[in-house]
Design a protein around this motif. Structure first.
Motif, short mmCIF file in Angstrom:
data_model
loop_
_atom_site.label_atom_id
_atom_site.label_comp_id
_atom_site.label_asym_id
_atom_site.label_seq_id
_atom_site.Cartn_x
_atom_site.Cartn_y
_atom_site.Cartn_z
N LEU A 128 21.07 -96.65 -17.03
CA LEU A 128 20.23 -97.48 -16.15
C LEU A 128 18.78 -97.07 -16.27
O LEU A 128 18.46 -95.89 -16.49
CB LEU A 128 20.61 -97.27 -14.68
N GLN A 129 17.90 -98.06 -16.12
CA GLN A 129 16.48 -97.75 -16.05
C GLN A 129 15.89 -98.46 -14.84
O GLN A 129 16.30 -99.57 -14.49
CB GLN A 129 15.76 -98.20 -17.32
N LEU A 130 14.92 -97.80 -14.21
CA LEU A 130 14.18 -98.40 -13.10
C LEU A 130 12.70 -98.41 -13.46
O LEU A 130 12.19 -97.42 -14.01
CB LEU A 130 14.37 -97.60 -11.81
N LEU A 131 12.04 -99.51 -13.18
CA LEU A 131 10.59 -99.59 -13.39
C LEU A 131 9.95 -100.11 -12.12
O LEU A 131 10.25 -101.23 -11.68
CB LEU A 131 10.26 -100.52 -14.57
N ILE A 134 15.48 -102.94 -11.68
CA ILE A 134 16.60 -102.04 -12.01
C ILE A 134 17.40 -102.74 -13.09
O ILE A 134 17.80 -103.89 -12.91
CB ILE A 134 17.52 -101.81 -10.78
N PHE A 135 17.62 -102.08 -14.22
CA PHE A 135 18.41 -102.78 -15.26
C PHE A 135 19.28 -101.84 -16.07
O PHE A 135 19.05 -100.64 -16.17
CB PHE A 135 17.50 -103.62 -16.16
N ASP A 136 20.30 -102.47 -16.63
CA ASP A 136 21.33 -101.81 -17.44
C ASP A 136 20.76 -101.54 -18.82
O ASP A 136 20.57 -102.46 -19.61
CB ASP A 136 22.53 -102.76 -17.51
N ASN A 137 20.51 -100.30 -19.12
CA ASN A 137 19.85 -99.93 -20.37
C ASN A 137 20.78 -99.85 -21.57
O ASN A 137 20.34 -99.62 -22.69
CB ASN A 137 19.12 -98.59 -20.17
#
Lengths: 523, 523
Positions: free
Chosen positions: A183-186, A304-307
């Protein structure tokens, strides 16, 4: 239906075979005899009762035997693959305040990340470091060589293209890491630059398109480990993984796509030609207009996205423009756990609501109120007294052990006194601050009878009757021990509301009134 | 030899195609023309020079073209599989103090974890939380629902079998997590109980044995996702992964083995029978005497092991016995990175040592000393002056840009003044506190000539000659700007040692004397 003996035995639900608290097995597969066989088996009362060749006995609910397969939702089969037009009416988003306050809202956001691969939180405080709080609201931050969090802005001496104003084509992050952060958050703190928009591509969709249009290229990419790498002065990462990672059943499980960090493949020239043709075809698919979802992050937005599924991109922006995001990594398993627990809690509240509406309408040991009215009154009295949430919950739920529908009959070999069984059942969702006053509310009556003059005389007829069944007033030693128990005061408080909650004239609020309080208390 | 055009172009090392700082590519694979072809290609001077159909030019060292494949070391092929007898003369271990002080010792420990799957550090301070410091010495802690660290001791109300005194058969941790933590650390604070010994099994070896003895069972386990699960009040984890995970080339990549947390498989009875037969056979292999490595952790011992390869076990211990470990999870990629950087630094020190011994013996612009003597003298003067490590290093290395063997000719398009090229080369391993005094040591001479009466007169003949080539004394504005530079004082200090280090009578220590200091400074 034919049953596999070892499978059936490995799934024996008895408390000797399985810890009822966490479902962990208490035996090893090698502990089972070599010649294990089903001796007798009988279907009765909705269960299959099995006597084994080694004498062990197991009972399986027939509903369990017939239960369908549920996957872990991590492959493409568990997702909703998308194209940009699917979000013509808006992307999955929620307000930070509502997300924090309402379990349903949080569940909707996390569920969107699981199904679509992303969601945006709006109105997240524009404070440095806040992105970590967002990650911690559902999971655990994955620290890397970039730190617990990283700043995405133009840097004087960037060690990564991300920290320049250049456009960045759709890619996944950190393919050179193994395990890659899933997961990544920006979190956008500032975006005043011309350009600097965000883009997302569903990498699973792109892979599925490639599989359909060019199955050989798809298969080639799935079977070719690619050497991804990154190095700077203090770091040297390397991972050999395919661009498209399949599970053993051939389902798309992860996508890694990052042209910047593909290192040098070493194969024969013909194989390299074939790989590069397939790779270029896949890259071209990811760039198709219809797959590119574009939007702009403004201050306070957190993506928030599935990396290991979505590719993310950024348009170029003017060099001097002020743009500042903070990012961090986390993992899908923590998110999935939080979501599952939210669902479990919602289901539990539904179950409790049904118990109040169904069995709760029944007579309560000859009192003037139904059992549901009794418990709702107890909760209302606690609330009116300004009690903290956990005591309102305990008062509301103190007699839940009287319900048959709690499935407590499954807890074999346990004391079935209603205070204990109720507390044990509630322990699936509530902490000891709720369960222990419930567990002790009968003891509190026996205690008060022993130490408080006039208390026993005020008990209702039914309560006086059950007092005897429950062991009568405590003797001096027991009463002293009870008084010394750290939970005694809470138990006594619940007991007093219990005693007062038998008034046919009292109008208690409905169960739904307490639902938000119970949801809060479950955390 | 035939070359694949896209492959070759994708690997163009020029600074237009690739960021020299981190090796990241600056173009997308889709940026290359559809009909890309090699135009002309010539081998010259150890390089292949290619002119492309689109006009771009690339130069590839022939050594790079012929370089062999190196894997990421994550599959069984990159490991040394073992049986217990392989450690009859001792397990991989090191003292904590030596591990911290000596890069070679740290590299040996990390390398053991990579190759054998484990190592033990002895003499780790018996302090709560220390296990996190061990993890942070080579990587990043992976936080989970058990916290950043977890205590392994008997607990009153355990949510996991680990927190009881029961024996635990060989298993990997957290198979229900995805991604599973790839490393585990266990730090012993107390072990006074009878029993409670530790055991390790090489799961890759066990899988390899199964593959040899029963290839069909091996294949069945590798292609069957198993639903691992764990739940308690706040957690609900689930991952469907095979017991034996292969990479796309069929190499053993990960093993997950944990009977306690295997959930309910849903397949036909015949398939379940086949799976359980294979599973039981694999389990039996893991229990073979010859695979079980047993040892006892005492206070201050910290076991580091590969949690996607090694199975760990514990014998039962007396209920009342005092046993307390603290554990945490981390990941193999961080460890591998630290190890690679340690190797890179050791290689860099070897390279620098060779430069001093080889080219360094050459004449130094007509001075009375060789270039190596000059630099060693400068380092020794800095050391004698009590300068901090980074300035001793800068003094020692200030003229490294004079060496041809630094590979600096690869850095095309850069200013080849020796102070800049030296600083750029050193920047691969050293921070700006070392590289900037090197970069500025020529400017410092021009500055001192401008501002310090008598300085210029004391310059050696060669230095006076090069001063002119370098631009002569600074004018007033430049000198003021230099003086205002935050690194000016350090640069001037290095310059003064440089100026003094031309004394044929001075006996400087050999390069090896400075090696530990350089190793420290590289961190």
């Amino acid at each position: 239906m034919p049953l596999s003996a070892y499978w059936l035995r490995d799934n024996c639900p008895c408390t000797e075979c399985r810890d009822p608290r966490n479902g962990q097995k208490l035996f090893q597969i090698t502990d089972l005899p070599e010649d294990l066989a089903i001796g007798e088996s009988v279907e009765t009362d909705g269960r299959l009762e099995v006597t084994w060749s080694d004498g062990h006995r197991s009972r399986y609910p027939l509903t369990w035997l017939a239960a369908p397969q549920h996957g872990d939702g991590r492959t493409a089969e568990g997702k909703r693959l998308w194209v940009a037009a699917d979000f013509a009416r808006g992307i999955p988003e929620a307000e930070w305040g509502a997300y924090l306050a309402e379990p349903e809202e949080q569940a909707a956001v996390l569920s969107a990340v699981q199904r679509f691969g992303f969601a945006v939180l709006r109105g997240v405080p524009v404070v440095e470091g806040q992105v970590l709080k967002v990650a911690e609201s559902f999971g655990y931050v994955r620290e890397t060589n970039y730190g617990r969090l990283f700043d995405v802005r133009v840097e004087a001496d960037p060690n990564n293209l991300a920290f320049t104003s250049a456009a960045i084509a759709p890619h996944t992050d950190n393919p050179y890491r193994d395990p890659v952060p899933t997961l990544q958050l920006l979190h956008c703190l500032r975006n005043e630059a011309e350009g600097g928009d965000s883009g997302l591509v569903d990498g699973f969709r792109a892979a599925a398109v490639l599989r359909e249009e060019s199955p050989e290229d798809f298969a080639l990419l799935a079977r070719t480990p690619v050497p991804f790498g990154f190095r700077d002065r203090g770091t040297e990462l390397r991972a050999d993984r395919p661009l498209i990672d399949l599970d053993p059943l051939g389902r798309i499980r992860e996508v890694r796509f990052n042209n910047r960090s593909i290192g040098t493949l070493r194969m024969g020239a013909a194989e390299l030609d074939a790989f590069y043709a397939a790779y270029r075809r896949f890259a071209a698919v990811t760039l198709r207009r219809e797959l590119q979802l574009e939007f702009r992050l403004g201050p306070g937005d957190c993506l928030i996205f599935d990396n290991v599924r979505l590719l993310h991109a950024r348009t170029a922006f003017e060099q001097g423009g002020s743009r500042h995001l903070q990012g961090c990594y986390a993992d899908l398993d923590g998110l999935a756990s939080t979501l599952a627990v939210l669902h479990r809690r919602a289901e539990a509240l539904d179950t409790i609501a049904e118990l109040f509406a169904g069995e709760g309408a029944g007579e309560y040991l000859g009192e003037d109120v139904t059992i549901a009215e009794h418990m709702l009154q107890a909760g209302a009295l606690a609330e009116a007294a300004g009690a903290p949430d956990h005591l309102v919950a305990a008062a509301l739920l103190h007699d839940v052990g009287h319900f048959n529908g709690t499935g407590l009959e499954l807890m074999e070999g346990r004391d079935n006194r209603h205070s204990d069984t109720g507390a044990d059942w509630l322990a699936h969702w509530f902490g000891p601050e709720v369960t222990e006053p419930v567990r002790l509310h009968v003891a509190a009556k026996r205690y008060l009878c022993a130490v408080e003059p006039g208390y026993r005389e005020r008990l209702s007829e039914a309560s006086e009757y059950t007092l005897k069944v429950q062991g009568g007033p405590m003797d001096e030693a027991r009463a002293a021990a009870f008084a010394a128990h750290p939970g005694a005061a809470d138990a006594v408080a619940v007991r007093r509301w219990d005693d007062q909650a038998k008034d046919a004239a009292l109008q208690a609020p409905p169960f739904d009134h307490f639902r938000p309080l119970l949801a809060r208390t479950m955390r």
